[in-house]
Scaffold this active site. Structure first.
Site, PDB file in Angstrom:
ATOM      1  N   LYS A  72     -28.638  43.061  -6.072  1.00 43.61           N
ATOM      2  CA  LYS A  72     -29.317  41.764  -5.941  1.00 43.61           C
ATOM      3  C   LYS A  72     -29.074  41.224  -4.531  1.00 43.61           C
ATOM      4  O   LYS A  72     -28.417  40.199  -4.351  1.00 43.61           O
ATOM      5  CB  LYS A  72     -28.809  40.786  -6.999  1.00 43.61           C
ATOM      6  CG  LYS A  72     -29.054  41.251  -8.438  1.00 43.61           C
ATOM      7  CD  LYS A  72     -28.439  40.307  -9.443  1.00 43.61           C
ATOM      8  CE  LYS A  72     -28.663  40.787 -10.872  1.00 43.61           C
ATOM      9  NZ  LYS A  72     -28.034  39.893 -11.870  1.00 43.61           N
ATOM     10  N   GLY A  90     -30.969  40.096 -14.105  1.00 44.39           N
ATOM     11  CA  GLY A  90     -30.915  39.018 -15.079  1.00 44.39           C
ATOM     12  C   GLY A  90     -29.488  38.557 -15.293  1.00 44.39           C
ATOM     13  O   GLY A  90     -28.563  38.998 -14.602  1.00 44.39           O
ATOM     14  N   LYS A 105     -31.155  33.845  -6.208  1.00 40.99           N
ATOM     15  CA  LYS A 105     -30.190  33.251  -7.157  1.00 40.99           C
ATOM     16  C   LYS A 105     -28.762  33.399  -6.643  1.00 40.99           C
ATOM     17  O   LYS A 105     -27.923  32.518  -6.886  1.00 40.99           O
ATOM     18  CB  LYS A 105     -30.383  33.843  -8.552  1.00 40.99           C
ATOM     19  CG  LYS A 105     -29.879  35.249  -8.753  1.00 40.99           C
ATOM     20  CD  LYS A 105     -28.430  35.304  -9.218  1.00 40.99           C
ATOM     21  CE  LYS A 105     -27.920  36.733  -9.250  1.00 40.99           C
ATOM     22  NZ  LYS A 105     -26.478  36.804  -9.605  1.00 40.99           N
ATOM     23  N   ASP A 152     -30.652  33.763 -14.633  1.00 45.41           N
ATOM     24  CA  ASP A 152     -29.567  34.350 -13.848  1.00 45.41           C
ATOM     25  C   ASP A 152     -28.911  33.321 -12.938  1.00 45.41           C
ATOM     26  O   ASP A 152     -27.697  33.357 -12.712  1.00 45.41           O
ATOM     27  CB  ASP A 152     -30.109  35.520 -13.024  1.00 45.41           C
ATOM     28  CG  ASP A 152     -29.029  36.532 -12.665  1.00 45.41           C
ATOM     29  OD1 ASP A 152     -27.879  36.370 -13.112  1.00 45.41           O
ATOM     30  OD2 ASP A 152     -29.338  37.500 -11.944  1.00 45.41           O
ATOM     31  N   SER A 211     -18.374  34.336 -11.621  1.00 45.55           N
ATOM     32  CA  SER A 211     -19.336  34.670 -10.572  1.00 45.55           C
ATOM     33  C   SER A 211     -18.674  34.780  -9.197  1.00 45.55           C
ATOM     34  O   SER A 211     -18.045  33.834  -8.702  1.00 45.55           O
ATOM     35  CB  SER A 211     -20.435  33.609 -10.507  1.00 45.55           C
ATOM     36  OG  SER A 211     -21.174  33.717  -9.318  1.00 45.55           O
ATOM     37  N   ARG A 212     -18.852  35.918  -8.555  1.00 45.34           N
ATOM     38  CA  ARG A 212     -18.329  36.128  -7.205  1.00 45.34           C
ATOM     39  C   ARG A 212     -19.010  35.190  -6.212  1.00 45.34           C
ATOM     40  O   ARG A 212     -18.358  34.639  -5.312  1.00 45.34           O
ATOM     41  CB  ARG A 212     -18.547  37.585  -6.796  1.00 45.34           C
ATOM     42  CG  ARG A 212     -18.095  37.910  -5.368  1.00 45.34           C
ATOM     43  CD  ARG A 212     -18.331  39.371  -5.059  1.00 45.34           C
ATOM     44  NE  ARG A 212     -17.454  40.237  -5.825  1.00 45.34           N
ATOM     45  CZ  ARG A 212     -16.305  40.723  -5.368  1.00 45.34           C
ATOM     46  NH1 ARG A 212     -15.898  40.440  -4.141  1.00 45.34           N
ATOM     47  NH2 ARG A 212     -15.549  41.494  -6.120  1.00 45.34           N
ATOM     48  N   ASN A 213     -20.317  34.991  -6.339  1.00 42.72           N
ATOM     49  CA  ASN A 213     -21.044  34.148  -5.398  1.00 42.72           C
ATOM     50  C   ASN A 213     -20.639  32.682  -5.525  1.00 42.72           C
ATOM     51  O   ASN A 213     -20.490  31.977  -4.527  1.00 42.72           O
ATOM     52  CB  ASN A 213     -22.550  34.312  -5.600  1.00 42.72           C
ATOM     53  CG  ASN A 213     -23.039  35.652  -5.103  1.00 42.72           C
ATOM     54  OD1 ASN A 213     -23.129  35.888  -3.909  1.00 42.72           O
ATOM     55  ND2 ASN A 213     -23.329  36.549  -6.023  1.00 42.72           N
TER      56      ASN A 213
END
Length: 297
Positions: free
Chosen positions: A83, A111, A166, A219, A229-231
């Site tokens: 992604k 997703g 996202k 997502d 979530s890493r982000n």
């Protein structure tokens, strides 16, 4: 049972292998021998595979495809799970697969699939996108009995872009969390992000409606609000410490993404705010407070 190869045995690869183990002969391989089954080789994992899932970050995808394709049969479906945007030539995953899959069918799977939740036996969702109907349907068939709610799409362009966007917006939600945003502000940010994403997709060749599906809103909410979530964690660390030791798809994709936006960039306020903080090193409180007229909570 079909033979499925999973290249990249990290958290997502391991979760995917567990989901598919009852419907396929799953063979995993990772460049880290500690993550691969004893005696596993790249060639052995790929030989006679009907599908090869590349569970890899975008910055490794170009080399991985060069390594993988010589061992695949001509009809094998390559499924990209990345992604992000390639950092050297700035190609999105759909562009990269179309140009380097060696004429083989390919698909993108994207997703709300947080690996920690999937590994714990929880349900996730995904869209499988490909311009090749047979490729997306055969990939879809692998998940009909699993715990992923999966749907098909012909908008591979839009799904690839949604994955990029996202992650960037999830960094923004992490920044907001570190700034102490209320749930009201987080809701406003998601609304702003969705509107921007529709505009960006339509300007870059995707379908705006794709933003409303699993690869888009679903997502973004999962990634932007989850502690797994890493982000999101990347965004929080940027505010708290001024830098982040984690590699993030959202961060890596920012420069090539912004370079592609053209005139649309001036209308992407939430996206530009992330860029100003992460790349420009501006103060997060001032930049993000500006989205709401100086209101920061």
């Amino acid at each position: 049972m079909p033979h499925v190869a999973i290249i990249g045995a990290g958290n997502l690869g391991a979760a995917l292998a567990d989901i598919l183990k009852d419907v396929a002969d799953v063979r995993s391989w990772d460049k880290d021998p500690a993550k691969s089954p004893p005696g596993a080789t790249l060639e052995g994992s790929l030989k006679d595979a009907s599908h090869a899932f590349l569970c890899l970050p975008s910055w490794t995808l170009t080399k991985a495809l060069a390594d993988v394709t010589p061992f695949l049969s001509p009809g094998a479906v390559i499924v990209g799970m990345s992604k992000g945007i390639e950092t050297d030539k700035g190609r999105t995953v759909d562009e990269l697969l179309a140009e380097t899959a060696g004429g083989r069918p390919w698909a993108i799977m994207s997703g709300p699939m947080l690996a920690a939740e999937l590994s714990a036996g929880m349900t996730g969702g995904a869209v499988i996108a490909s311009p090749d109907e047979a490729a997306r349907e055969s990939t879809l068939d692998l998940f009909k009995k699993g715990r992923l709610a999966v749907e098909p799409s012909s908008d591979a362009r839009g799904v690839a872009l949604c994955g990029v966007l996202k992650n960037v917006y999830a960094v923004g939600l992490g920044i907001g969390a570190a700034l102490g945003w209320s749930d009201n502000l987080r809701g406003m940010y998601v609304s702003l992000a969705v509107r921007e994403a529709v505009l960006i997709l339509t300007s870059l060749g995707g379908q705006g409606a794709t933003v409303l599906g699993p690869a888009g809103v679903a997502d973004l909410v999962a990634t932007g609000f989850s502690p797994h979530s890493r982000n999101r964690r990347f965004g929080e660390e940027i505010v708290k410490n001024g830098s982040c030791p984690l590699e993030s798809e959202g961060c890596a994709s920012l420069p090539p993404l912004m370079a592609r936006l053209g005139d649309v960039r001036s209308e992407a306020k939430a996206l530009e705010a992330v860029h100003r903080v992460v790349i420009g090193r501006e103060k997060a409180a001032e930049v993000f407070g500006g989205l709401w007229g100086g209101r920061d909570q």
